[in-house]
Write a protein that holds these residues in place. Structure first.
Motif, PDB file in Angstrom:
ATOM      1  N   UNK A 113       0.834  -1.338   0.094  1.00 51.02           N
ATOM      2  CA  UNK A 113       0.094   0.154   0.210  1.00 51.02           C
ATOM      3  C   UNK A 113       0.932   1.359   0.209  1.00 51.02           C
ATOM      4  N   UNK A 114       0.490   2.237  -0.783  1.00 54.65           N
ATOM      5  CA  UNK A 114       1.288   3.413  -0.961  1.00 54.65           C
ATOM      6  C   UNK A 114       0.844   4.360   0.394  1.00 54.65           C
ATOM      7  N   UNK A 115       1.643   4.992   0.903  1.00 52.66           N
ATOM      8  CA  UNK A 115       1.131   6.044   1.911  1.00 52.66           C
ATOM      9  C   UNK A 115       1.570   7.262   1.369  1.00 52.66           C
ATOM     10  N   UNK A 116       0.319   8.182   1.442  1.00 57.64           N
ATOM     11  CA  UNK A 116       0.313   9.607   1.250  1.00 57.64           C
ATOM     12  C   UNK A 116       1.136  10.335   2.342  1.00 57.64           C
ATOM     13  N   UNK A 117       1.641  11.736   1.785  1.00 64.11           N
ATOM     14  CA  UNK A 117       2.320  12.435   2.772  1.00 64.11           C
ATOM     15  C   UNK A 117       1.485  12.721   4.131  1.00 64.11           C
ATOM     16  N   UNK A 118       0.077  12.907   3.912  1.00 64.74           N
ATOM     17  CA  UNK A 118      -0.812  13.119   4.902  1.00 64.74           C
ATOM     18  C   UNK A 118      -0.671  11.752   6.010  1.00 64.74           C
ATOM     19  N   UNK A 119      -0.624  10.592   5.389  1.00 62.97           N
ATOM     20  CA  UNK A 119      -0.667   9.464   6.044  1.00 62.97           C
ATOM     21  C   UNK A 119       0.633   9.427   7.038  1.00 62.97           C
ATOM     22  N   UNK A 120       1.763   9.784   6.507  1.00 65.26           N
ATOM     23  CA  UNK A 120       3.002   9.889   7.165  1.00 65.26           C
ATOM     24  C   UNK A 120       2.991  10.722   8.235  1.00 65.26           C
ATOM     25  N   UNK A 121       2.300  11.763   7.993  1.00 64.85           N
ATOM     26  CA  UNK A 121       2.422  13.146   8.888  1.00 64.85           C
ATOM     27  C   UNK A 121       1.496  12.669   9.839  1.00 64.85           C
ATOM     28  N   UNK A 122       0.267  12.181   9.839  1.00 64.08           N
ATOM     29  CA  UNK A 122      -0.582  11.473  10.831  1.00 64.08           C
ATOM     30  C   UNK A 122       0.204  10.605  11.697  1.00 64.08           C
ATOM     31  N   UNK A 123       0.984   9.484  11.175  1.00 64.71           N
ATOM     32  CA  UNK A 123       1.628   8.642  12.032  1.00 64.71           C
ATOM     33  C   UNK A 123       2.886   9.350  12.615  1.00 64.71           C
TER      34      UNK A 123
END
Length: 118
Positions: A1-11
């Motif tokens: 699954x490809x993570x978006x920048x928003x997903x990375x920031x949330x993590x």
């Protein structure tokens, strides 16, 4: 699954939101640590420490290496590049005039309401 920048920031924000996880990162700045070392430092169970390290690992902030039964944790700051890039954007995108600031003030409630419904 490809993570978006928003997903990375949330993590990243989730990982940094807890003081124990921030404390673990501060210790890892000096040297790698065995997972069991954190239990005496933070006075919490090995299960709790393992979960904190797992959250840090999922955010890309900590690398876990297994040597036999030992879990060795080390700092991995590459994930912080996403956070630094995002925060630099905050300082460059401020309103340049009071008229623009007024427009933003009127737009905020709609944006917040839209975010809450997601």
């Amino acid at each position: 699954m490809v993570e978006s920048k928003d997903d990375k920031l949330d993590a990243l924000f989730h990982a940094l939101a807890h003081r124990t996880r921030r404390g673990i990162l501060m210790l890892l700045v000096t040297r790698p640590h065995h997972l069991s070392e954190f239990t005496s430092i933070f006075d919490i169970s090995l299960t709790a420490i393992s979960r904190h390290v797992q959250v840090l690992n999922e955010a890309g902030l900590v690398q876990r290496k297994f040597v036999g039964r030992n879990h060795i944790c080390s700092l991995d700051v590459v994930a912080l590049d996403v956070l630094f890039t995002w925060s630099k954007g905050l300082t460059r995108q401020g309103p340049s005039s009071s008229a623009e600031s007024d427009k933003l003030d009127h737009a905020r409630p709609k944006q917040v309401a839209r975010l809450r419904t997601r």
